[in-house]
Design an enzyme around this catalytic site. Structure first.
Site, PDB file in Angstrom:
ATOM      1  CG  ASP A 202      -1.990   0.936   1.288  1.00  0.00           C
ATOM      2  OD1 ASP A 202      -2.831   0.872   0.371  1.00  0.00           O
ATOM      3  OD2 ASP A 202      -2.053   1.771   2.225  1.00  0.00           O
ATOM      4  CD  GLU A 257      14.681 -12.626   4.900  1.00  0.00           C
ATOM      5  OE1 GLU A 257      13.750 -13.202   5.515  1.00  0.00           O
ATOM      6  OE2 GLU A 257      15.218 -11.576   5.308  1.00  0.00           O
TER       7      GLU A 257
HETATM    8  C1  GLC Z   1      -4.189   2.988  -0.645  1.00  0.00           C
HETATM    9  C2  GLC Z   1      -5.444   2.177  -0.685  1.00  0.00           C
HETATM   10  C3  GLC Z   1      -6.583   3.058  -0.324  1.00  0.00           C
HETATM   11  C4  GLC Z   1      -6.369   3.598   1.064  1.00  0.00           C
HETATM   12  C5  GLC Z   1      -5.024   4.296   1.163  1.00  0.00           C
HETATM   13  C6  GLC Z   1      -4.642   4.559   2.581  1.00  0.00           C
HETATM   14  O1  GLC Z   1      -4.196   3.989  -1.603  1.00  0.00           O
HETATM   15  O2  GLC Z   1      -5.596   1.594  -1.959  1.00  0.00           O
HETATM   16  O3  GLC Z   1      -7.804   2.383  -0.404  1.00  0.00           O
HETATM   17  O4  GLC Z   1      -7.381   4.500   1.402  1.00  0.00           O
HETATM   18  O5  GLC Z   1      -4.016   3.501   0.631  1.00  0.00           O
HETATM   19  O6  GLC Z   1      -4.356   3.336   3.228  1.00  0.00           O
END
Ligand code: GLC
Length: 523
Positions: A202, A257
């Site tokens: 993310d 790893e």
């Molecule tokens: C990423 C995710 C999104 C979320 C953001 C904060 O962009 O795809 O859905 O709101 O991260 O975690």
């Protein structure tokens, strides 16, 4: 197919939005046993990898991207045993399992944050990004959160501000703190030890922030009538910092790893910056998500330029990828219409590079009207300015439509299945080279070829019929798949008649003249 082709180069990745995919417990939120039950469908569809959005304990203010325990399963989603069963059954069905890794921030309910808030002397104070007020008072700098407004929250009890790139209940972790890195590497190992095949990371480009916390400059192109307020300032110092690449290389090191695992990065940046996340000094992610098609204006010259520029930017030892939709973006069938969504699916599944398919796009789901009181996404109340948020793109998977479309050879679902099956049995569509065909007007055409196998893909991005004149080195062929008629097997010559909104995959009798195709194994 060549042995040095990795599974993630061949696979179609399917994004399962965990909270809305299949709710077996009946509590209103999707769960792991529900996903397990639907593996039969995913295998039938032909995808070879599933990416699960977070299912960890969470107040669920951001679809589960607000995590309070990275190594547990939320009660509403099931148990760790359910997870193990899911991974085992997926593997038995030859489906790889990719998890979301959310390393940039936690929920403010996370015990790490509670400890960090205790005082300036807390042993976890440095785990988050704390700063004193600016000299004249107020927030330390002008950084804005992704939801609009200052990215800093004053914490009265401990006398400093904390930083949040996203919602205020998602404080950012401080990746300059070695203990944070180690803790997150252990999270990765926890899941890798349980057999997961990789991670989608993310907001990867946010992990490092400027050490001096310098002010971001204003965006000279900001347009208040069309842009959201959070675009008013350029994220020059709050994201995509030079040393983020060391962090990404370290994440990759953990992945390496283990044998044959995959690292994907969510990175919203222009292509020239995006491709640096493959790694320049050290290897970074295998696939920095390429969102060009999500953002592209849907006309043939523009889309061709997007594809060609991206193709030219990805080096020989890097592997491309394509995304048409995800849980943050309006549904493709709503962006460009139902008929063009079929054309877009054909494009996604025939371009060179790993495709990621968003759940429900294979049945043509559109944005759903959600009554205001049912909206869960905080963005509905903040920065996107239009007040709709992302709930319309996250409606529960429509299993009734799946059942109906499974029986219909002309359905969107059957089209997807046909395209995926063709891709799986055609090396030219996986590792074959990509060559753009020079066409005028609203038709986009390209050839994919490997050795003696070659396909011409001709896509009419318009709702009027078109004739396509082919260059002389592209010879006759036979239609394999049409977006309009599942029975179409017409023979083609030097001109091709395309119906309105029609896309064709044409198997060429022989590859276009004198193209030598080489492939360097991806690192
Ligand atoms: C990423 C995710 C999104 C979320 C953001 C904060 O962009 O795809 O859905 O709101 O991260 O975690």
């Amino acid at each position: 197919m060549a042995d040095d082709v990795r599974w993630w180069q061949r696979a179609v990745i399917y994004e399962v939005c965990t909270p809305v995919f299949q709710d077996d417990s009946g509590d209103g939120l999707g769960d792991l046993p529900g996903i397990l039950r639907r593996l039969e469908y995913l295998q039938w569809l032909g995808v070879e990898a599933i990416w699960l959005t977070p299912f960890h304990p969470s107040p669920m203010t951001d679809l589960g991207y607000d995590i309070v325990d990275h190594t547990a399963v939320a009660p509403h989603a099931g148990t760790l045993d359910d997870f193990t069963r899911l991974v085992d059954e997926a593997h038995r069905r030859k489906l790889r399992v990719i998890l979301d890794l959310v390393p940039n921030h936690t929920s403010d309910q996370h015990p790490w944050f509670a400890e960090s808030c205790r005082s300036k002397d807390s042993e976890k104070r440095r785990w988050y990004v704390w700063a004193d007020p600016a000299p004249g008072g107020g927030p330390p700098n002008n950084w804005q959160s992704d939801l609009g407004g200052s990215a800093w929250v004053w914490h009265e009890a401990s006398g400093q501000y904390y930083y949040h790139a996203f919602a205020r209940d998602q404080p950012d972790l401080n990746w300059r703190e070695p203990a944070v890195r180690e803790a997150m590497f252990d999270v990765m190992r926890f899941w890798l030890d349980r057999g997961v095949d990789g991670f989608r990371v993310d907001v990867l480009w946010h992990l490092a922030k400027d050490v001096r916390l310098r002010d971001n400059p204003p965006n000279p192109d900001f347009n208040p009538s069309s842009d959201s307020p959070c675009q008013e300032i350029l994220q020059v110092y709050s994201a995509d910092q030079p040393d983020v690449h060391d962090i990404v290389a370290d994440l990759r090191h953990v992945i390496d790893e283990y044998e044959d695992r995959l690292l994907i990065g969510e990175v919203y940046l222009p292509v020239s910056d995006l491709v640096r996340y493959y790694g320049t000094q050290r290897s970074e992610v295998h696939l920095p998500f390429n969102f060009q098609l999500v953002q592209a204006k849907w006309d043939a010259p523009h889309v061709r330029r997007v594809i060609d520029e991206y193709e030219a930017s990805v080096a020989a030892n890097e592997w491309p990828n394509w995304v048409l939709g995800n849980h943050d973006q309006p549904r493709v069938a709503s962006r460009i219409g139902k008929a063009q969504a079929r054309v877009a699916a054909m494009m996604l599944l025939t371009l060179r590079g790993t495709p990621t398919l968003y759940y429900g796009d294979e049945i043509g789901m559109q944005n759903t009207d959600i009554p205001r009181e049912k909206m869960r996404d905080e963005r509905a109340r903040s920065c996107d300015g239009k007040g709709i948020g992302r709930d319309p793109f996250r409606a529960p998977m429509d299993w009734e439509q799946v059942a109906a479309q499974r029986e219909d050879p002309a359905s969107m679902l059957s089209l997807h299945r046909q395209l995926i099956a063709l891709r799986r049995r055609s090396p030219a569509l996986v590792t074959g080279e990509y060559r753009s065909v020079d066409t005028r007007g609203p038709v986009l055409a390209y050839v994919r070829s490997l050795g003696e196998q070659a396909f011409l893909i001709a896509l009419n991005l318009n709702d009027l019929p078109r004739r396509l004149e082919l260059p002389p080195d592209i010879g006759p062929g036979v239609v394999e798949i049409s977006t309009r008629d599942p029975r179409d097997r017409r023979a083609t010559g030097s001109t091709i008649e395309l119906g309105a909104d029609e896309g064709l995959v044409i198997r060429l009798e022989r590859p276009p003249a004198a193209r030598v195709s080489t492939m360097t194994p991806a690192r």
